[in-house]
Design a protein around this motif. Structure first.
Motif, PDB file in Angstrom:
ATOM      1  N   ALA A 185      71.178  65.667   5.110  1.00  0.00           N
ATOM      2  CA  ALA A 185      70.643  65.914   3.759  1.00  0.00           C
ATOM      3  C   ALA A 185      71.068  64.848   2.759  1.00  0.00           C
ATOM      4  O   ALA A 185      70.237  64.340   2.004  1.00  0.00           O
ATOM      5  N   GLN A 246      65.421  68.050   7.351  1.00  0.00           N
ATOM      6  CA  GLN A 246      65.593  67.699   5.936  1.00  0.00           C
ATOM      7  C   GLN A 246      64.344  67.000   5.387  1.00  0.00           C
ATOM      8  O   GLN A 246      63.998  67.166   4.220  1.00  0.00           O
ATOM      9  N   LEU A 249      61.899  69.665   4.321  1.00  0.00           N
ATOM     10  CA  LEU A 249      62.260  70.258   3.028  1.00  0.00           C
ATOM     11  C   LEU A 249      61.956  69.294   1.884  1.00  0.00           C
ATOM     12  O   LEU A 249      61.459  69.691   0.826  1.00  0.00           O
ATOM     13  N   ALA A 253      59.404  69.660  -1.450  1.00  0.00           N
ATOM     14  CA  ALA A 253      59.810  69.412  -2.843  1.00  0.00           C
ATOM     15  C   ALA A 253      58.891  68.384  -3.496  1.00  0.00           C
ATOM     16  O   ALA A 253      58.492  68.524  -4.663  1.00  0.00           O
ATOM     17  N   LEU A 257      56.297  68.681  -6.837  1.00  0.00           N
ATOM     18  CA  LEU A 257      56.158  67.765  -7.974  1.00  0.00           C
ATOM     19  C   LEU A 257      54.717  67.293  -8.137  1.00  0.00           C
ATOM     20  O   LEU A 257      54.204  67.188  -9.249  1.00  0.00           O
ATOM     21  N   LEU A 272      60.706  71.165 -13.387  1.00  0.00           N
ATOM     22  CA  LEU A 272      61.217  70.604 -12.131  1.00  0.00           C
ATOM     23  C   LEU A 272      62.094  69.379 -12.388  1.00  0.00           C
ATOM     24  O   LEU A 272      63.172  69.234 -11.806  1.00  0.00           O
ATOM     25  N   LEU A 275      65.542  70.311 -14.015  1.00  0.00           N
ATOM     26  CA  LEU A 275      66.542  70.845 -13.073  1.00  0.00           C
ATOM     27  C   LEU A 275      67.139  69.711 -12.230  1.00  0.00           C
ATOM     28  O   LEU A 275      68.359  69.632 -12.041  1.00  0.00           O
ATOM     29  N   ALA A 276      66.270  68.826 -11.729  1.00  0.00           N
ATOM     30  CA  ALA A 276      66.757  67.701 -10.921  1.00  0.00           C
ATOM     31  C   ALA A 276      67.671  66.797 -11.752  1.00  0.00           C
ATOM     32  O   ALA A 276      68.756  66.414 -11.314  1.00  0.00           O
ATOM     33  N   THR A 279      71.044  68.450 -12.530  1.00  0.00           N
ATOM     34  CA  THR A 279      71.912  68.472 -11.345  1.00  0.00           C
ATOM     35  C   THR A 279      72.545  67.106 -11.129  1.00  0.00           C
ATOM     36  O   THR A 279      73.756  66.991 -10.917  1.00  0.00           O
TER      37      THR A 279
ATOM     38  N   SER B 199      65.602  68.115  -6.038  1.00  0.00           N
ATOM     39  CA  SER B 199      64.933  69.428  -5.921  1.00  0.00           C
ATOM     40  C   SER B 199      65.141  70.004  -4.540  1.00  0.00           C
ATOM     41  O   SER B 199      65.403  71.201  -4.385  1.00  0.00           O
ATOM     42  N   ILE B 201      67.525  69.420  -2.360  1.00  0.00           N
ATOM     43  CA  ILE B 201      68.911  69.871  -2.147  1.00  0.00           C
ATOM     44  C   ILE B 201      69.177  71.142  -2.934  1.00  0.00           C
ATOM     45  O   ILE B 201      69.763  72.099  -2.420  1.00  0.00           O
ATOM     46  N   ASN B 202      68.718  71.189  -4.188  1.00  0.00           N
ATOM     47  CA  ASN B 202      68.907  72.399  -5.007  1.00  0.00           C
ATOM     48  C   ASN B 202      68.317  73.639  -4.352  1.00  0.00           C
ATOM     49  O   ASN B 202      68.814  74.741  -4.564  1.00  0.00           O
ATOM     50  N   GLN B 204      68.353  74.438  -1.323  1.00  0.00           N
ATOM     51  CA  GLN B 204      69.067  74.876  -0.125  1.00  0.00           C
ATOM     52  C   GLN B 204      70.262  75.754  -0.521  1.00  0.00           C
ATOM     53  O   GLN B 204      70.919  75.495  -1.532  1.00  0.00           O
TER      54      GLN B 204
END
Lengths: 294, 294
Positions: A185, A246, A249, A253, A257, A272, A275-276, A279, B199, B201-202, B204
């Motif tokens: 990841a 990964q 996933l 994502a 977007l 979106l 949040l990214a 983080t 996004s 990773i968030n 998971q």
């Protein structure tokens, strides 16, 4: 702490380990071997190793600590080559970026001597390779993940923990499988995406013009795309299933977007990205788990 | 060179422009306006601007150069607000990351005064924003792309070229459409991929553990994911079609890597990574087109 380090692989990672051990006063003498004799010679000229060995076996002879810093695909053959010198008093480590395959190779190669082997992954690196870039500070302030097996001798695990701690690293342990899933990841997939970014630009007829316009964002985003091709071929193939999981996933994502970019309202895309961005802005490299703001 | 700069938007980009102009001795006085009065006040306290204006119109009054450093979505309203002050002797520029939408907004807002407007995109930025991070060196050594329209006055285009050159930037010109297509590839898509990485990773369950393990590769790859969410929402939506086209090409390249990871032989993956790695290793930021190794 150690009398003699047998260094097998005198590149960036191995050479930096030797320099760090010497600088910290943790080793008296370093005997080194690299597949290419000119690398071994260069390592000695640069003071990275003290003595050149003509084989992995002779690098390990007389050592109380052996570090394998070879491509992960070469782990099994290398351990087999030194196996009959490995004793319960010897600490043997690697520095590979994948761990399930390394542990499998070690089981097969070392068998009854598996207890001396402490699989290690220092979270560091450079986009350059080679002993010329070896740096005594490469591991300082970094994390080192140890992935002991059920057969690892506690005494060797403790020595490994102490050693990396004295080199300024922060040590933690996890299973080889958890390690490989996590690094798929946060490391392997990012490398794959950076390679794909360059591939995608290369495939366009105006690739040179595009590259000439790229700025500092592109520079940092793609830095890891300059990494060593053979090393990353091995990592991606060794950890293929986790990396592909990964990637799935990630593509979900990305699709999220894309959908938000085409929504009637600005809000879904802003949410979106917020949040990214939040983080990433609050992330600190090497922060304790569960204390991201520390 | 200029008497008075009217600065509309006193954030990172605008503030850095004001500081650079002052440092280079290119302007006597800076009158600034930001939507938030506290930002305008802070800009004056920090010496970024000399005089606070209570509106965009009053920031432009008496100026011989006006810089818009506002979100691209605010371009049309801002140009409309200052329109009746714009003369053929005045140089008006923006610093937006997309250009087709800015030119469209300028056509609509300025109409007969469009000739004074020189759309500009300096290839720089930070993952932080705000006047506190304004830096007189932000544009030094960077590229600045000008995207003049067929109505742009040659005199103003030359003044813009001279100005950016004196700030230490390297200036080139292209059409707004070519600009947006190119920057979709080398800037907008990389940002989108970095947002998608965070996004993914968030989403998971062990996101915090994953982030705690991430190292320097992840740090650099995702640096741009911390960028300003509203600014990037606007860029991605304004340049949506080009970004989606680049995303399609990227996903093809990613699929190529996935296929190679699953091939019988190591060679296809090594070949793809080698080409990507070689391209990135030989790339130099801001190198002349067609002379990547310069």
């Amino acid at each position: 702490m150690f009398e003699q380090l047998g260094l097998i692989g005198c590149g960036l990672m191995g050479g930096s380990f030797a320099l760090a051990m010497k600088k910290a006063g943790l080793v008296q003498r370093v005997v080194g071997y690299s597949k290419s004799p000119s690398t071994t010679e260069r390592a000695r000229q640069l003071g990275v190793i003290d003595v050149e060995a003509p084989s992995a076996l002779l690098a390990a002879a007389g050592a109380d600590i052996v570090l394998l810093a070879v491509p992960v695909a070469a782990t099994e053959a290398t351990l087999k080559a030194i196996k009959h010198l490995v004793t319960p008093q010897m600490l043997v480590m690697d520095v590979g970026s994948t761990k399930a395959d390394v542990v499998k190779a070690a089981r097969s190669a070392l068998q009854g001597q598996l207890g001396s082997f402490v699989p290690a992954h220092p979270i560091t690196g450079r986009e350059v390779s080679g002993v010329e870039h070896a740096d005594a500070g490469l591991y300082h302030g970094r994390q080192v993940i140890l992935t002991p097996t059920e057969r690892t001798l506690t005494a060797q695990l403790r020595r490994a923990e102490d050693l990396w701690t004295q080199l300024g690293a922060r040590v933690s342990s996890m299973s080889p499988e958890s390690h490989d899933a996590a690094f798929a990841a946060v490391s392997h997939l990012p490398h794959m995406l950076a390679f794909a970014m360059l591939s995608s630009i290369n495939a366009q007829p105006n690739a040179n013009e595009l590259l000439a316009l790229a700025g500092p964002g592109f520079r940092d985003f793609t830095r890891i795309a300059a990494s060593d091709p053979k090393m990353w071929r091995d990592i991606l193939r060794a950890n293929r299933d986790e990396v592909l999981a990964q990637s799935r996933l990630f593509k979900q994502a990305l699709q999220g977007l894309e959908d938000a970019m085409q929504a009637d309202s600005d809000q879904p895309l802003e949410d979106l990205i917020t949040l990214a961005s939040h983080t990433r802005a609050h992330w600190r490299m090497g922060a304790q788990r569960g204390h991201k703001d520390a």
